[in-house]
Design a protein around this motif. Sequence first.
Motif, short mmCIF file in Angstrom:
data_model
loop_
_atom_site.label_atom_id
_atom_site.label_comp_id
_atom_site.label_asym_id
_atom_site.label_seq_id
_atom_site.Cartn_x
_atom_site.Cartn_y
_atom_site.Cartn_z
N LEU A 90 5.34 -8.64 -3.09
CA LEU A 90 4.40 -8.52 -1.98
C LEU A 90 4.72 -9.53 -0.89
O LEU A 90 4.70 -9.21 0.31
N ALA A 91 5.01 -10.76 -1.30
CA ALA A 91 5.30 -11.83 -0.34
C ALA A 91 6.58 -11.55 0.44
O ALA A 91 6.72 -11.98 1.59
N ALA A 92 7.52 -10.84 -0.16
CA ALA A 92 8.81 -10.57 0.49
C ALA A 92 8.75 -9.36 1.42
O ALA A 92 9.67 -9.14 2.22
N ALA A 93 7.67 -8.56 1.33
CA ALA A 93 7.61 -7.31 2.08
C ALA A 93 7.72 -7.52 3.58
O ALA A 93 8.36 -6.74 4.29
N ARG A 94 7.09 -8.56 4.09
CA ARG A 94 7.11 -8.81 5.54
C ARG A 94 8.55 -9.03 6.02
O ARG A 94 8.98 -8.44 7.02
N ALA A 95 9.30 -9.87 5.28
CA ALA A 95 10.68 -10.16 5.68
C ALA A 95 11.55 -8.91 5.55
O ALA A 95 12.42 -8.66 6.40
N VAL A 96 11.33 -8.13 4.51
CA VAL A 96 12.12 -6.90 4.33
C VAL A 96 11.83 -5.93 5.47
O VAL A 96 12.75 -5.33 6.05
N ALA A 97 10.54 -5.77 5.82
CA ALA A 97 10.18 -4.85 6.89
C ALA A 97 10.79 -5.27 8.23
O ALA A 97 11.09 -4.42 9.07
N ALA A 98 10.96 -6.56 8.44
CA ALA A 98 11.49 -7.06 9.71
C ALA A 98 13.01 -7.11 9.75
O ALA A 98 13.60 -7.35 10.80
N SER A 99 13.66 -6.89 8.61
CA SER A 99 15.10 -7.13 8.51
C SER A 99 15.97 -5.96 8.96
O SER A 99 17.15 -6.14 9.24
N GLY A 100 15.41 -4.77 9.01
CA GLY A 100 16.20 -3.61 9.39
C GLY A 100 17.03 -3.02 8.27
O GLY A 100 17.82 -2.10 8.51
N VAL A 101 16.85 -3.49 7.04
CA VAL A 101 17.60 -2.90 5.91
C VAL A 101 16.98 -1.55 5.55
O VAL A 101 15.80 -1.29 5.81
N THR A 102 17.79 -0.69 4.96
CA THR A 102 17.29 0.63 4.52
C THR A 102 17.31 0.76 3.00
O THR A 102 16.95 1.81 2.47
N ALA A 103 17.73 -0.28 2.29
CA ALA A 103 17.72 -0.27 0.83
C ALA A 103 17.55 -1.69 0.32
O ALA A 103 18.00 -2.64 0.97
N VAL A 104 16.89 -1.82 -0.85
CA VAL A 104 16.64 -3.14 -1.43
C VAL A 104 16.88 -3.09 -2.93
O VAL A 104 16.35 -2.20 -3.62
N LEU A 105 17.65 -4.04 -3.43
CA LEU A 105 17.81 -4.25 -4.87
C LEU A 105 16.98 -5.48 -5.23
O LEU A 105 17.20 -6.55 -4.67
N CYS A 106 16.03 -5.31 -6.16
CA CYS A 106 15.10 -6.39 -6.49
C CYS A 106 15.46 -7.05 -7.81
O CYS A 106 16.04 -6.42 -8.70
N TYR A 107 15.03 -8.29 -7.97
CA TYR A 107 15.31 -9.08 -9.16
C TYR A 107 14.83 -8.41 -10.43
O TYR A 107 15.50 -8.46 -11.46
N ALA A 148 10.02 -5.28 -7.52
CA ALA A 148 10.20 -4.00 -6.83
C ALA A 148 8.86 -3.31 -6.59
O ALA A 148 8.59 -2.79 -5.50
N LEU A 149 7.98 -3.32 -7.60
CA LEU A 149 6.68 -2.67 -7.46
C LEU A 149 5.81 -3.40 -6.44
O LEU A 149 5.10 -2.76 -5.65
N GLY A 150 5.87 -4.72 -6.45
CA GLY A 150 5.14 -5.48 -5.45
C GLY A 150 5.66 -5.21 -4.06
O GLY A 150 4.89 -5.10 -3.09
N LEU A 151 6.99 -5.09 -3.93
CA LEU A 151 7.60 -4.81 -2.63
C LEU A 151 7.16 -3.44 -2.11
O LEU A 151 6.82 -3.30 -0.93
N ILE A 152 7.17 -2.44 -2.99
CA ILE A 152 6.76 -1.09 -2.57
C ILE A 152 5.33 -1.11 -2.04
O ILE A 152 5.02 -0.51 -1.01
N GLU A 153 4.45 -1.82 -2.75
CA GLU A 153 3.06 -1.92 -2.30
C GLU A 153 2.96 -2.65 -0.96
O GLU A 153 2.24 -2.22 -0.06
N GLY A 154 3.71 -3.74 -0.82
CA GLY A 154 3.68 -4.49 0.43
C GLY A 154 4.23 -3.69 1.60
O GLY A 154 3.71 -3.77 2.73
N LEU A 155 5.28 -2.91 1.37
CA LEU A 155 5.83 -2.06 2.43
C LEU A 155 4.85 -0.95 2.80
O LEU A 155 4.68 -0.61 3.98
N LEU A 196 10.00 1.66 13.20
CA LEU A 196 8.73 1.10 12.76
C LEU A 196 8.53 -0.31 13.35
O LEU A 196 9.49 -1.02 13.62
N THR A 197 7.29 -0.66 13.50
CA THR A 197 6.97 -2.02 13.97
C THR A 197 6.39 -2.81 12.83
O THR A 197 5.27 -2.56 12.39
N PRO A 198 7.16 -3.76 12.24
CA PRO A 198 6.65 -4.54 11.11
C PRO A 198 5.41 -5.33 11.49
O PRO A 198 5.26 -5.77 12.63
N THR A 199 4.49 -5.49 10.53
CA THR A 199 3.27 -6.26 10.78
C THR A 199 3.22 -7.44 9.87
O THR A 199 3.93 -7.51 8.88
#
Length: 338
Positions: free
Chosen positions: A220-237, A242-249, A335-338
Amino acid sequence: MAVTIRDVARASGVHVSTVSRTFSAPHLVNAETRTRVLAVAEGLGYRPNRAARALTTGRTHNLGLIVADIANPFFPPLIKAAQAQARERDYHVFVADTDEDPLLEQELIETLCKQVDGVLLCSPRLSNRVIERLRAQVPFVVVNRRLKGLTTVLMDVGQGAGVAVEHVAGLGHRRMALLTGPQSSWTSEEMLAAATLAARERDIELVVMGPNEPTEQGGLAAARAVAASGVTAVLCYNDLVALGLIEGLRERGVDVPGDVSVIGVDDSLPGRLNRPKLTTITMPTAAAGRMAVDLLLAAVNAGDAGTPTLARLETHLVVRESTAAPARDGGRSILTPT
Protein backbone atom coordinates in the motif's frame (compact mmCIF):
# COMPACT_ATOMS: atom_id res chain seq x y z
CA MET A 1 0.15 -51.19 35.24
CA ALA A 2 2.18 -49.03 32.86
CA VAL A 3 3.83 -50.83 29.96
CA THR A 4 7.64 -50.81 30.23
CA ILE A 5 10.44 -51.08 27.74
CA ARG A 6 11.07 -54.63 28.99
CA ASP A 7 7.50 -55.59 28.10
CA VAL A 8 8.04 -54.34 24.55
CA ALA A 9 11.38 -56.18 24.28
CA ARG A 10 9.86 -59.44 25.51
CA ALA A 11 6.88 -59.24 23.13
CA SER A 12 9.14 -58.26 20.19
CA GLY A 13 11.70 -60.97 20.84
CA VAL A 14 14.59 -58.49 21.00
CA HIS A 15 16.93 -57.12 23.64
CA VAL A 16 15.94 -54.08 25.70
CA SER A 17 18.79 -52.11 24.10
CA THR A 18 17.26 -52.72 20.65
CA VAL A 19 13.96 -51.24 21.78
CA SER A 20 15.82 -48.27 23.24
CA ARG A 21 17.71 -47.68 19.96
CA THR A 22 14.47 -47.99 17.98
CA PHE A 23 13.21 -44.86 19.72
CA SER A 24 16.45 -42.97 20.33
CA ALA A 25 18.48 -43.80 17.19
CA PRO A 26 16.17 -45.54 14.68
CA HIS A 27 18.73 -45.28 11.87
CA LEU A 28 20.88 -47.80 13.78
CA VAL A 29 18.18 -50.49 13.82
CA ASN A 30 17.38 -52.88 10.98
CA ALA A 31 14.25 -51.69 9.16
CA GLU A 32 12.36 -54.95 9.64
CA THR A 33 13.21 -55.08 13.35
CA ARG A 34 12.35 -51.41 13.81
CA THR A 35 8.95 -51.91 12.19
CA ARG A 36 8.19 -54.93 14.40
CA VAL A 37 9.22 -53.14 17.60
CA LEU A 38 7.18 -50.04 16.76
CA ALA A 39 4.13 -52.17 15.95
CA VAL A 40 4.42 -54.07 19.25
CA ALA A 41 4.92 -50.83 21.17
CA GLU A 42 1.84 -49.33 19.54
CA GLY A 43 -0.20 -52.43 20.27
CA LEU A 44 0.83 -52.48 23.93
CA GLY A 45 0.31 -48.75 24.31
CA TYR A 46 3.96 -48.11 25.22
CA ARG A 47 5.12 -44.50 25.29
CA PRO A 48 8.84 -43.79 25.89
CA ASN A 49 9.76 -41.45 28.73
CA ARG A 50 11.29 -38.55 26.82
CA ALA A 51 12.88 -36.98 29.89
CA ALA A 52 14.58 -40.22 30.89
CA ARG A 53 15.71 -40.83 27.34
CA ALA A 54 17.22 -37.34 27.17
CA LEU A 55 19.28 -38.07 30.27
CA THR A 56 20.50 -41.34 28.75
CA THR A 57 21.19 -40.21 25.19
CA GLY A 58 21.96 -36.52 25.69
CA ARG A 59 19.23 -35.76 23.12
CA THR A 60 16.05 -33.81 23.80
CA HIS A 61 14.33 -35.02 20.61
CA ASN A 62 13.16 -31.46 20.16
CA LEU A 63 13.92 -29.12 17.26
CA GLY A 64 13.56 -25.34 17.09
CA LEU A 65 11.94 -23.68 14.07
CA ILE A 66 12.29 -19.90 13.86
CA VAL A 67 10.40 -17.91 11.23
CA ALA A 68 10.41 -14.20 10.41
CA ASP A 69 6.64 -13.68 10.59
CA ILE A 70 4.20 -16.49 11.39
CA ALA A 71 1.29 -14.32 10.16
CA ASN A 72 2.77 -14.32 6.65
CA PRO A 73 0.96 -17.06 4.63
CA PHE A 74 4.33 -18.10 3.20
CA PHE A 75 5.35 -19.79 6.47
CA PRO A 76 2.42 -22.02 7.65
CA PRO A 77 2.83 -24.66 4.88
CA LEU A 78 6.55 -24.87 5.70
CA ILE A 79 5.86 -25.16 9.44
CA LYS A 80 3.19 -27.82 8.94
CA ALA A 81 5.43 -29.91 6.67
CA ALA A 82 8.41 -29.60 9.03
CA GLN A 83 6.33 -30.67 12.02
CA ALA A 84 4.95 -33.71 10.18
CA GLN A 85 8.41 -34.74 9.00
CA ALA A 86 9.84 -34.38 12.50
CA ARG A 87 6.96 -36.31 14.04
CA GLU A 88 7.68 -39.27 11.77
CA ARG A 89 11.17 -39.33 13.25
CA ASP A 90 9.91 -39.07 16.83
CA TYR A 91 10.89 -35.41 17.18
CA HIS A 92 8.86 -32.46 18.42
CA VAL A 93 9.15 -28.94 16.98
CA PHE A 94 9.10 -25.66 18.92
CA VAL A 95 8.00 -22.82 16.64
CA ALA A 96 8.98 -19.21 17.32
CA ASP A 97 8.22 -15.97 15.46
CA THR A 98 10.71 -13.07 15.34
CA ASP A 99 8.35 -10.44 13.87
CA GLU A 100 11.18 -9.49 11.46
CA ASP A 101 13.30 -8.34 14.45
CA PRO A 102 16.95 -9.55 14.36
CA LEU A 103 17.50 -8.83 18.06
CA LEU A 104 14.49 -10.94 19.02
CA GLU A 105 15.69 -13.62 16.62
CA GLN A 106 19.06 -13.79 18.39
CA GLU A 107 17.36 -13.94 21.79
CA LEU A 108 15.09 -16.80 20.68
CA ILE A 109 17.99 -18.81 19.28
CA GLU A 110 20.01 -18.41 22.46
CA THR A 111 17.01 -19.56 24.51
CA LEU A 112 16.13 -22.52 22.28
CA CYS A 113 19.72 -23.77 22.08
CA LYS A 114 19.39 -25.07 25.64
CA GLN A 115 16.21 -27.02 24.88
CA VAL A 116 16.65 -28.51 21.41
CA ASP A 117 19.01 -30.74 19.41
CA GLY A 118 19.03 -28.42 16.40
CA VAL A 119 17.52 -25.23 14.97
CA LEU A 120 15.91 -24.43 11.63
CA LEU A 121 16.27 -20.75 10.69
CA CYS A 122 13.79 -19.64 8.03
CA SER A 123 14.55 -16.38 6.20
CA PRO A 124 16.73 -15.10 9.06
CA ARG A 125 17.33 -11.38 9.49
CA LEU A 126 20.48 -11.79 11.60
CA SER A 127 23.87 -10.84 10.21
CA ASN A 128 26.18 -13.60 9.00
CA ARG A 129 28.57 -12.76 11.85
CA VAL A 130 25.96 -13.41 14.54
CA ILE A 131 24.79 -16.63 12.88
CA GLU A 132 28.38 -17.86 12.70
CA ARG A 133 28.76 -17.25 16.42
CA LEU A 134 25.48 -18.91 17.39
CA ARG A 135 26.00 -22.01 15.25
CA ALA A 136 28.74 -23.14 17.64
CA GLN A 137 26.05 -23.80 20.27
CA VAL A 138 23.78 -26.12 18.29
CA PRO A 139 23.47 -27.57 14.73
CA PHE A 140 21.76 -25.19 12.30
CA VAL A 141 20.01 -25.55 8.96
CA VAL A 142 19.06 -22.31 7.22
CA VAL A 143 16.19 -21.93 4.76
CA ASN A 144 16.48 -19.15 2.17
CA ARG A 145 19.80 -17.68 3.15
CA ARG A 146 23.13 -18.75 1.68
CA LEU A 147 25.91 -19.07 4.26
CA LYS A 148 29.32 -20.59 3.57
CA GLY A 149 29.98 -23.71 5.63
CA LEU A 150 26.37 -24.06 6.78
CA THR A 151 23.76 -26.53 5.52
CA THR A 152 21.20 -24.56 3.55
CA VAL A 153 17.90 -25.12 1.72
CA LEU A 154 17.27 -22.51 -0.97
CA MET A 155 14.07 -21.96 -2.94
CA ASP A 156 15.39 -20.60 -6.24
CA VAL A 157 13.50 -17.31 -6.28
CA GLY A 158 16.16 -15.82 -8.56
CA GLN A 159 15.26 -18.27 -11.31
CA GLY A 160 11.60 -17.41 -10.79
CA ALA A 161 12.30 -13.67 -10.96
CA GLY A 162 14.07 -14.14 -14.27
CA VAL A 163 11.08 -16.02 -15.68
CA ALA A 164 8.76 -13.26 -14.40
CA VAL A 165 10.74 -10.62 -16.31
CA GLU A 166 10.63 -12.79 -19.43
CA HIS A 167 6.86 -13.10 -19.00
CA VAL A 168 6.21 -9.35 -18.91
CA ALA A 169 8.65 -8.81 -21.77
CA GLY A 170 6.74 -11.34 -23.83
CA LEU A 171 3.53 -9.41 -23.12
CA GLY A 172 5.15 -6.26 -24.53
CA HIS A 173 6.11 -4.32 -21.40
CA ARG A 174 9.25 -2.21 -21.63
CA ARG A 175 9.41 -0.49 -18.23
CA MET A 176 8.84 -2.40 -15.00
CA ALA A 177 9.45 -1.98 -11.28
CA LEU A 178 10.88 -4.34 -8.69
CA LEU A 179 9.53 -3.81 -5.16
CA THR A 180 12.22 -5.27 -2.90
CA GLY A 181 11.70 -6.47 0.68
CA PRO A 182 13.62 -5.92 3.94
CA GLN A 183 17.18 -4.70 3.64
CA SER A 184 18.69 -7.87 5.12
CA SER A 185 16.64 -10.25 2.96
CA TRP A 186 18.47 -12.88 0.89
CA THR A 187 15.34 -13.21 -1.24
CA SER A 188 15.52 -9.52 -2.16
CA GLU A 189 19.16 -9.84 -3.16
CA GLU A 190 18.47 -12.87 -5.34
CA MET A 191 15.47 -11.25 -7.00
CA LEU A 192 17.39 -8.03 -7.69
CA ALA A 193 20.37 -9.81 -9.26
CA ALA A 194 18.22 -12.09 -11.44
CA ALA A 195 15.72 -9.41 -12.47
CA THR A 196 18.50 -6.98 -13.37
CA LEU A 197 20.18 -9.54 -15.62
CA ALA A 198 16.91 -10.64 -17.26
CA ALA A 199 15.81 -7.03 -17.82
CA ARG A 200 19.13 -6.19 -19.48
CA GLU A 201 18.84 -9.22 -21.77
CA ARG A 202 15.24 -8.33 -22.69
CA ASP A 203 15.91 -4.59 -23.14
CA ILE A 204 13.57 -3.67 -20.30
CA GLU A 205 14.09 -0.65 -18.06
CA LEU A 206 14.02 -1.87 -14.45
CA VAL A 207 13.08 0.59 -11.70
CA VAL A 208 14.08 -0.67 -8.24
CA MET A 209 11.96 0.54 -5.30
CA GLY A 210 12.75 -0.36 -1.72
CA PRO A 211 13.39 -1.55 0.84
CA ASN A 212 9.73 -2.25 1.67
CA GLU A 213 7.94 -3.93 4.55
CA PRO A 214 7.12 -7.52 3.49
CA THR A 215 3.42 -6.96 4.22
CA GLU A 216 0.26 -5.66 2.56
CA GLN A 217 0.99 -2.34 4.26
CA GLY A 218 4.34 -2.29 2.47
CA GLY A 219 2.56 -2.67 -0.87
CA LEU A 220 0.00 0.00 0.00
CA ALA A 221 2.79 2.40 0.94
CA ALA A 222 4.58 1.77 -2.38
CA ALA A 223 1.48 2.35 -4.53
CA ARG A 224 1.97 6.12 -4.76
CA ALA A 225 5.54 5.78 -6.07
CA VAL A 226 4.53 3.03 -8.50
CA ALA A 227 1.63 5.12 -9.83
CA ALA A 228 3.97 8.09 -10.39
CA SER A 229 6.78 6.07 -11.99
CA GLY A 230 5.27 5.32 -15.39
CA VAL A 231 5.98 1.58 -15.16
CA THR A 232 3.49 -0.84 -16.71
CA ALA A 233 4.53 -3.94 -14.74
CA VAL A 234 5.68 -4.66 -11.19
CA LEU A 235 7.41 -7.66 -9.63
CA CYS A 236 6.83 -7.64 -5.86
CA TYR A 237 8.85 -9.13 -3.02
CA ASN A 238 6.00 -11.43 -2.03
CA ASP A 239 2.26 -11.97 -2.49
CA LEU A 240 1.34 -9.77 0.49
CA VAL A 241 3.21 -6.80 -0.98
CA ALA A 242 1.58 -7.49 -4.36
CA LEU A 243 -1.92 -7.59 -2.85
CA GLY A 244 -1.31 -4.38 -0.94
CA LEU A 245 0.00 -2.74 -4.11
CA ILE A 246 -3.07 -3.79 -6.11
CA GLU A 247 -5.33 -2.27 -3.46
CA GLY A 248 -3.27 0.93 -3.32
CA LEU A 249 -3.32 1.28 -7.12
CA ARG A 250 -7.08 0.66 -7.19
CA GLU A 251 -7.55 3.53 -4.72
CA ARG A 252 -5.71 5.77 -7.20
CA GLY A 253 -7.79 4.70 -10.18
CA VAL A 254 -5.04 2.48 -11.62
CA ASP A 255 -6.43 -0.78 -12.99
CA VAL A 256 -4.66 -4.13 -12.62
CA PRO A 257 -3.89 -5.54 -15.14
CA GLY A 258 -5.36 -2.98 -17.55
CA ASP A 259 -2.92 -0.23 -16.60
CA VAL A 260 -0.27 -2.07 -14.57
CA SER A 261 0.54 -5.80 -14.43
CA VAL A 262 1.49 -7.13 -10.98
CA ILE A 263 3.42 -10.30 -10.05
CA GLY A 264 3.92 -11.68 -6.55
CA VAL A 265 6.09 -14.35 -4.99
CA ASP A 266 4.92 -17.35 -2.88
CA ASP A 267 1.66 -18.57 -4.50
CA SER A 268 -0.17 -18.17 -1.18
CA LEU A 269 -3.91 -18.72 -0.73
CA PRO A 270 -4.84 -15.00 -0.51
CA GLY A 271 -3.37 -14.43 -3.97
CA ARG A 272 -5.49 -17.23 -5.44
CA LEU A 273 -8.66 -15.78 -3.90
CA ASN A 274 -7.97 -12.16 -4.82
CA ARG A 275 -9.61 -10.42 -7.76
CA PRO A 276 -7.78 -10.27 -10.04
CA LYS A 277 -6.20 -13.63 -9.20
CA LEU A 278 -2.50 -13.04 -8.68
CA THR A 279 0.17 -14.09 -11.13
CA THR A 280 2.99 -15.28 -8.89
CA ILE A 281 6.20 -17.25 -8.48
CA THR A 282 5.31 -20.42 -6.60
CA MET A 283 7.68 -21.37 -3.77
CA PRO A 284 8.05 -25.05 -2.72
CA THR A 285 7.63 -24.26 0.98
CA ALA A 286 6.34 -27.69 2.09
CA ALA A 287 9.19 -29.48 0.29
CA ALA A 288 11.66 -27.07 1.89
CA GLY A 289 10.25 -27.78 5.36
CA ARG A 290 10.57 -31.55 4.92
CA MET A 291 14.05 -31.34 3.44
CA ALA A 292 15.27 -28.95 6.14
CA VAL A 293 14.19 -31.36 8.91
CA ASP A 294 15.93 -34.30 7.23
CA LEU A 295 19.14 -32.31 6.78
CA LEU A 296 19.02 -31.02 10.35
CA LEU A 297 18.61 -34.51 11.82
CA ALA A 298 21.47 -35.72 9.63
CA ALA A 299 23.61 -32.90 11.06
CA VAL A 300 22.53 -33.76 14.62
CA ASN A 301 23.50 -37.41 14.12
CA ALA A 302 26.78 -36.61 12.35
CA GLY A 303 28.00 -34.00 14.85
CA ASP A 304 31.23 -32.29 13.79
CA ALA A 305 31.83 -35.00 11.17
CA GLY A 306 28.98 -33.74 8.97
CA THR A 307 29.61 -32.02 5.64
CA PRO A 308 27.56 -28.87 4.91
CA THR A 309 24.95 -29.37 2.18
CA LEU A 310 23.47 -26.87 -0.25
CA ALA A 311 20.04 -27.95 -1.49
CA ARG A 312 18.27 -25.88 -4.13
CA LEU A 313 14.57 -26.29 -4.97
CA GLU A 314 13.09 -25.07 -8.24
CA THR A 315 10.39 -22.41 -8.50
CA HIS A 316 8.09 -21.59 -11.40
CA LEU A 317 5.74 -18.86 -12.57
CA VAL A 318 1.96 -19.35 -12.27
CA VAL A 319 0.19 -17.02 -14.70
CA ARG A 320 -3.27 -15.88 -13.59
CA GLU A 321 -5.25 -12.66 -14.03
CA SER A 322 -3.01 -9.86 -12.72
CA THR A 323 -0.76 -9.68 -15.79
CA ALA A 324 -1.69 -8.66 -19.33
CA ALA A 325 -0.30 -6.83 -22.34
CA PRO A 326 0.18 -3.08 -21.77
CA ALA A 327 -2.51 -0.73 -23.07
CA ARG A 328 -1.87 0.62 -26.55
CA ASP A 329 -1.91 4.22 -25.33
CA GLY A 330 0.87 3.46 -22.86
CA GLY A 331 -1.63 2.54 -20.15
CA ARG A 332 -0.76 4.55 -17.09
CA SER A 333 0.65 7.56 -18.90
CA ILE A 334 -2.92 8.92 -19.29
CA LEU A 335 -3.58 8.66 -15.52
CA THR A 336 -2.90 11.32 -12.92
CA PRO A 337 -1.38 9.73 -9.78
CA THR A 338 -2.79 10.94 -6.46
